[in-house]
Design an enzyme around this catalytic site. Structure first.
Site, PDB file in Angstrom:
ATOM      1  N   LYS A 179       4.612  -0.131   2.220  1.00 45.20           N
ATOM      2  CA  LYS A 179       4.861   1.005   3.124  1.00 45.20           C
ATOM      3  C   LYS A 179       6.193   1.723   2.858  1.00 45.20           C
ATOM      4  CE  LYS A 179       1.702  -0.072   6.902  1.00 45.20           C
ATOM      5  NZ  LYS A 179       0.885   1.094   7.076  1.00 45.20           N
ATOM      6  N   ASP A 199       4.674 -11.504   6.285  1.00 46.74           N
ATOM      7  CA  ASP A 199       4.153 -10.199   5.879  1.00 46.74           C
ATOM      8  C   ASP A 199       5.023  -9.147   6.560  1.00 46.74           C
ATOM      9  OD1 ASP A 199       2.872  -7.766   5.772  1.00 46.74           O
ATOM     10  OD2 ASP A 199       0.868  -8.553   6.142  1.00 46.74           O
ATOM     11  N   PHE A 256      -2.872  -8.476  10.892  1.00 50.71           N
ATOM     12  CA  PHE A 256      -3.461  -7.550   9.909  1.00 50.71           C
ATOM     13  C   PHE A 256      -2.717  -7.717   8.596  1.00 50.71           C
ATOM     14  CE2 PHE A 256      -4.132  -3.668   7.553  1.00 50.71           C
ATOM     15  CZ  PHE A 256      -5.507  -3.569   7.628  1.00 50.71           C
TER      16      PHE A 256
HETATM   17  C1  LIG Z   1       1.408  -6.003   8.261  1.00 54.84           C
HETATM   18  C2  LIG Z   1       0.561  -5.296   7.254  1.00 54.84           C
HETATM   19  N1  LIG Z   1       0.180  -5.951   6.144  1.00 54.84           N
HETATM   20  C3  LIG Z   1      -0.579  -5.377   5.201  1.00 54.84           C
HETATM   21  C4  LIG Z   1      -1.018  -4.073   5.340  1.00 54.84           C
HETATM   22  C5  LIG Z   1      -1.863  -3.459   4.275  1.00 54.84           C
HETATM   23  O1  LIG Z   1      -1.105  -2.542   3.547  1.00 54.84           O
HETATM   24  P1  LIG Z   1      -1.831  -1.499   2.574  1.00 54.84           P
HETATM   25  O2  LIG Z   1      -2.593  -0.555   3.462  1.00 54.84           O
HETATM   26  O3  LIG Z   1      -0.682  -0.839   1.850  1.00 54.84           O
HETATM   27  O4  LIG Z   1      -2.715  -2.272   1.675  1.00 54.84           O
HETATM   28  C6  LIG Z   1      -0.639  -3.341   6.483  1.00 54.84           C
HETATM   29  C7  LIG Z   1      -1.119  -1.979   6.672  1.00 54.84           C
HETATM   30  O5  LIG Z   1      -1.124  -1.424   7.741  1.00 54.84           O
HETATM   31  C8  LIG Z   1       0.161  -3.972   7.461  1.00 54.84           C
HETATM   32  O6  LIG Z   1       0.537  -3.339   8.567  1.00 54.84           O
END
Ligand SMILES: Cc1ncc(COP(=O)(O)O)c(C=O)c1O
Length: 396
Positions: A251, A222, A137
């Site tokens: 986050k 990520d 994700f």
């Molecule tokens: C690993 C990862 N990358 C990217 C995102 C996307 O982040 P945002 O919701 O701040 O755009 C999330 C959100 O849960 C995530 O867990």
């Protein structure tokens, strides 16, 4: 307004992209949230791995209040003191040489994808394909749903950007078999969070690093969910003694204030030149003082040690519950990111826990997710475990 008034207005006027539980939070303090009826709930989700310092930490409040009093926004056409300070803190605490600030995880990943493509197209002579992982994700923008290896997030939004292919997570052969003379980067979460809290074998990320080095392609981590202390190290890559070329954060970085960051090594960061990327709000003074407060407080309050200790303590407690409850299939995680795979759907358990005053989330249909603030203590861990056990007891 009472809870029912808010629910009515919310359903009437807000696009229905979220399935929301029927609670309206009024106030937060440390490990607790309070609803409109002043009922107290223990928070084991922390705004989905965001509120690392708990709710209403005085250091964040003070930093934002003081900055708001002085200056809220100027744009990136000028230099911003707190932005320079935060970039230095992030660089000095990581593998990176330079930082780009934005406002969310998806934006940080967009920036990483653009940087990797620019590097591939210029330095690597026209390579621009990215290998990402199934069950990953990476966010909800068009490029990040495409990088996300799950069809359910892509369906209905075609045409999607091209240039992404998908490997199996934790399977180095699967990645290797996809590398072509077009590949510029491999993008992965060090631990797949939304995909069900999947922790890779110890060797996997090291093998990935070696593979990327041998093929001269970039490795992007990520760390939006697992970075900033969640695993018990400041960055999850430290757990595996592997350094990426690019890393994304969001986050927990602002402890509740919206902010994202994309960090890169010197050789990669250098390909972004004036005009290549931008964000009106990225690195805004308010966000930056929140980041500074989060990073300083994690160090001052030894929250990485607490995360490791309490993460192990929670997992031991969960294992004890599992031993008497066949409903729990597996417990996975690192530090204070814990997934509990159930033999049933997670939602009824989440609802039952909420009724009993415990906030937990899910990661996929049948995995409960715990991502409590890093300030959690043993008494709070015990309280959460008791509520979970009694909720499961009632459901089974
Ligand atoms: C690993 C990862 N990358 C990217 C995102 C996307 O982040 P945002 O919701 O701040 O755009 C999330 C959100 O849960 C995530 O867990």
């Amino acid at each position: 307004m009472n809870t029912q008034d808010v629910l009515g207005m919310s359903q009437k006027y807000i696009m229905q992209t979220y399935r929301r539980l029927p609670v309206v939070w009024e106030k937060g303090a440390g490990m607790y949230l309070f609803d409109k009826e002043r009922r107290r709930y223990l928070d084991f989700l922390g705004g989905i791995a965001v509120c690392a310092l708990g709710h209403s930490h005085p250091n964040i409040i003070e930093a934002i209040r003081e900055q708001a009093d002085k200056l809220m926004h100027t744009s990136n056409l000028y230099h911003i003191e707190a932005q320079a300070i935060c970039a230095k803190m992030l660089v000095e605490s990581s593998f990176a040489a330079k930082v780009f600030f934005c406002n969310s995880g998806a934006e940080a990943n967009e920036a990483a994808i653009k940087l990797a493509r620019k590097y591939g197209n210029t330095v690597l002579n026209g390579k621009n394909e990215i290998i990402s992982m199934r069950k990953s994700f990476h966010g909800r923008t068009l490029a990040t749903i495409t990088a996300t290896g799950q069809e359910k997030f892509q369906k209905g939004f075609e045409p999607l950007p091209t240039g992404f292919v998908y490997a199996d997570f934790n399977d180095i052969q699967s990645v290797e078999s996809l590398i072509t003379d077009k590949t510029c980067a491999v993008l992965t979460e060090p631990i797949q969070a939304e995909g069900g809290v999947i922790v890779p074998d110890d060797a996997y990320l090291k093998d990935l690093r070696m593979l990327c080095d041998s093929k001269n392609i970039l490795l992007i981590f990520d760390e939006v969910q697992v970075g900033v202390g969640r695993t018990g190290k400041l960055y999850a890559y430290e757990e595996y003694s592997v350094k990426p070329d690019i890393m994304t954060l969001a986050k927990a970085l602002g402890g509740g204030f919206p902010v994202g960051a994309m960090l890169a090594s010197e050789k990669v960061a250098g390909v972004f030149v004036h005009g290549d990327h931008a964000s009106t709000f990225g690195g805004n003074p308010l966000a930056m003082v929140a980041v500074k407060a989060v990073l300083e407080t994690i160090a001052e309050e030894c929250l990485l040690d607490n995360c490791r200790l309490l993460g192990a303590y929670l997992r031991e407690g969960l294992e004890r519950i599992k031993s008497r409850m066949p409903l729990i299939k597996e417990i996975r995680g690192k530090g204070l990111l814990i997934g509990v795979e159930l033999a049933i759907e997670a939602l009824p358990v989440i609802e039952k826990c909420l009724e009993r005053g415990l906030i937990v989330g899910s990661a996929g249909a049948n995995v409960l997710r715990f991502a409590p603030p890093l300030i959690i203590n043993k008494a709070e861990a015990n309280m959460g475990l008791e509520i979970l056990a009694s909720s499961l007891e009632e459901i089974k």
